[in-house]
Design a protein around this motif. Structure first.
Motif, PDB file in Angstrom:
ATOM      1  N   PHE A  99       0.826  -1.203   0.000  1.00 24.39           N
ATOM      2  CA  PHE A  99       0.000   0.000   0.000  1.00 24.39           C
ATOM      3  C   PHE A  99       0.864   1.258   0.000  1.00 24.39           C
ATOM      4  O   PHE A  99       0.586   2.217  -0.735  1.00 24.39           O
ATOM      5  CB  PHE A  99      -0.932  -0.002   1.208  1.00 24.39           C
ATOM      6  CG  PHE A  99      -1.946   1.106   1.209  1.00 24.39           C
ATOM      7  CD1 PHE A  99      -2.758   1.329   0.109  1.00 24.39           C
ATOM      8  CD2 PHE A  99      -2.099   1.948   2.302  1.00 24.39           C
ATOM      9  CE1 PHE A  99      -3.691   2.353   0.094  1.00 24.39           C
ATOM     10  CE2 PHE A  99      -3.021   2.970   2.308  1.00 24.39           C
ATOM     11  CZ  PHE A  99      -3.822   3.175   1.197  1.00 24.39           C
ATOM     12  N   ALA A 100       1.910   1.268   0.817  1.00 25.21           N
ATOM     13  CA  ALA A 100       2.816   2.417   0.841  1.00 25.21           C
ATOM     14  C   ALA A 100       3.508   2.594  -0.508  1.00 25.21           C
ATOM     15  O   ALA A 100       3.685   3.726  -0.984  1.00 25.21           O
ATOM     16  CB  ALA A 100       3.861   2.240   1.945  1.00 25.21           C
ATOM     17  N   LEU A 155      -3.044   2.161   8.461  1.00 25.51           N
ATOM     18  CA  LEU A 155      -3.254   3.092   7.356  1.00 25.51           C
ATOM     19  C   LEU A 155      -2.346   4.314   7.470  1.00 25.51           C
ATOM     20  O   LEU A 155      -1.748   4.755   6.481  1.00 25.51           O
ATOM     21  CB  LEU A 155      -4.719   3.522   7.297  1.00 25.51           C
ATOM     22  CG  LEU A 155      -5.720   2.461   6.839  1.00 25.51           C
ATOM     23  CD1 LEU A 155      -7.134   3.016   6.863  1.00 25.51           C
ATOM     24  CD2 LEU A 155      -5.373   1.952   5.449  1.00 25.51           C
ATOM     25  N   SER A 156      -2.263   4.875   8.672  1.00 22.04           N
ATOM     26  CA  SER A 156      -1.468   6.098   8.832  1.00 22.04           C
ATOM     27  C   SER A 156       0.010   5.848   8.556  1.00 22.04           C
ATOM     28  O   SER A 156       0.667   6.650   7.880  1.00 22.04           O
ATOM     29  CB  SER A 156      -1.653   6.668  10.238  1.00 22.04           C
ATOM     30  OG  SER A 156      -1.041   5.846  11.209  1.00 22.04           O
ATOM     31  N   ARG A 221      10.245  -3.382  -0.376  1.00 18.22           N
ATOM     32  CA  ARG A 221      11.188  -3.799   0.674  1.00 18.22           C
ATOM     33  C   ARG A 221      11.462  -2.660   1.649  1.00 18.22           C
ATOM     34  O   ARG A 221      11.468  -2.862   2.869  1.00 18.22           O
ATOM     35  CB  ARG A 221      12.499  -4.249   0.025  1.00 18.22           C
ATOM     36  CG  ARG A 221      13.516  -4.784   1.011  1.00 18.22           C
ATOM     37  CD  ARG A 221      14.897  -4.845   0.428  1.00 18.22           C
ATOM     38  NE  ARG A 221      15.427  -3.505   0.178  1.00 18.22           N
ATOM     39  CZ  ARG A 221      16.694  -3.250  -0.164  1.00 18.22           C
ATOM     40  NH1 ARG A 221      17.528  -4.254  -0.350  1.00 18.22           N
ATOM     41  NH2 ARG A 221      17.106  -2.027  -0.368  1.00 18.22           N
ATOM     42  N   GLY A 222      11.675  -1.454   1.111  1.00 20.97           N
ATOM     43  CA  GLY A 222      11.964  -0.314   1.974  1.00 20.97           C
ATOM     44  C   GLY A 222      10.829   0.002   2.929  1.00 20.97           C
ATOM     45  O   GLY A 222      11.055   0.365   4.083  1.00 20.97           O
ATOM     46  N   ALA A 223       9.576  -0.129   2.450  1.00 16.64           N
ATOM     47  CA  ALA A 223       8.423   0.153   3.311  1.00 16.64           C
ATOM     48  C   ALA A 223       8.318  -0.856   4.441  1.00 16.64           C
ATOM     49  O   ALA A 223       8.029  -0.499   5.593  1.00 16.64           O
ATOM     50  CB  ALA A 223       7.146   0.151   2.472  1.00 16.64           C
ATOM     51  N   ILE A 224       8.555  -2.133   4.138  1.00 15.25           N
ATOM     52  CA  ILE A 224       8.507  -3.167   5.178  1.00 15.25           C
ATOM     53  C   ILE A 224       9.615  -2.947   6.196  1.00 15.25           C
ATOM     54  O   ILE A 224       9.400  -3.073   7.415  1.00 15.25           O
ATOM     55  CB  ILE A 224       8.606  -4.562   4.538  1.00 15.25           C
ATOM     56  CG1 ILE A 224       7.390  -4.826   3.644  1.00 15.25           C
ATOM     57  CG2 ILE A 224       8.704  -5.645   5.608  1.00 15.25           C
ATOM     58  CD1 ILE A 224       7.472  -6.115   2.854  1.00 15.25           C
TER      59      ILE A 224
END
Length: 295
Positions: A99-100, A155-156, A221-224
């Motif tokens: 999602f990000a 979500l935020s 990967r970066g978001a996780i």
């Protein structure tokens, strides 16, 4: 040697080169990473079917239990079943990653296309703003914006990560658009009254999407990693929302009680997921570079 024989030899050599390049491409395809990633996503998607316990249930009579027949991966310091938490938490972590990335990719494509199509003075302003954002550590921006928004939720934190991870893709999109905007088909579409979003969706995006695909995958990967880092630091998701990052936030208590499984098992799943995504991203990057070298 006749011309027909010469042409046949050249054709055979070209076919051999094509076959070799295709074999190299097939050999380098990360089939194991794709299979492992697909299995992890499917298991997390159907977490309710394979979970043996309620991941939110605090079994205070069985806290810090090592792996056994009842608790396959043991329990954490709160008494939660780690096996069930792995699959439900993985669903949250993967959702945040995708999602990000969807948010950051949309912003990057629109922003980069605007900058690429804009006059030189406006393009300069937009790129200077992008470079300023790139000069600030991304994690610091995430913490700052999340502090303004208040307590984190799924979500935020996805929106915050998406709002801070688009700059690199936007610069690539801008470069590609500036090369494409003078193409004949783009000029013809503009002369026929085609608007910005029509040009972007029909003529520009199909030509630069392959150039940014590996960056999009790496953004997942970066978001996780960002969510896991924030949770590990105690500034991410609360403990009542199970994710692989929030599970690792119990590392300090686990080290004090020598409960190795609380750190090792979620960490192993997280590392496995990140390695699979990294291998796929590297393959896409090499594919793009290989395609450019052929041209």
């Amino acid at each position: 040697m006749s011309d027909n024989e010469l042409f046949s030899i050249v054709g055979i050599r070209e076919n051999e080169k094509t076959a070799v390049s295709e074999n190299k491409r097939k050999e380098s395809f990360p089939i194991i990473s794709v299979i492992v990633l697909s299995v992890l996503c499917l298991l997390c998607l159907f977490a309710g079917l394979i979970s043996t316990k309620d991941p939110s249930y605090l079994d205070l009579l069985n806290y810090n239990k090592p792996p056994n027949s009842e608790f396959l991966f043991g329990t954490d310091t709160l008494g939660r079943d780690i096996f069930s938490c792995i699959w439900h938490g993985g669903r949250i972590s993967i959702f945040i990653g995708f999602f990000a990335t969807a948010i950051s990719t949309f912003i990057a494509i629109v922003y980069g296309s605007i900058s690429g199509m804009a006059p030189k003075w406006l393009d300069g302003i937009l790129m200077r703003f992008t470079e300023i954002l790139l000069s600030v550590p991304e994690l610091l921006l995430i913490i700052f914006i999340q502090a303004i928004l208040g307590p984190a939720n799924v979500l935020s934190i996805s929106v915050v990560i998406g709002l801070t991870s688009w700059c690199g893709i936007a610069k690539v999109v801008r470069t590609e658009v500036r090369q494409l905007r003078e193409a004949e088909y783009v000029l013809a579409s503009r002369s026929m009254g085609g608007g910005f979003f029509h040009l972007m969706s029909q003529h520009l995006a199909p030509n630069f999407v392959s150039s940014i695909m590996f960056m999009v995958v790496m953004n997942i990967r970066g978001a996780i990693v960002a969510e896991s880092t924030l949770s590990f630091m105690g500034m991410g998701l609360p403990l009542n929302i199970v994710s692989w990052g929030s599970m690792l936030s119990l590392a300090e208590k686990a080290l004090m009680t020598k409960s190795w499984w609380i750190i090792l098992i979620p960490g192993a799943f997280l590392v496995c997921l990140l390695m699979c995504v990294t291998n796929i991203g590297n393959y896409l990057r090499k594919s793009v570079n290989r395609g450019e070298s052929y041209l």
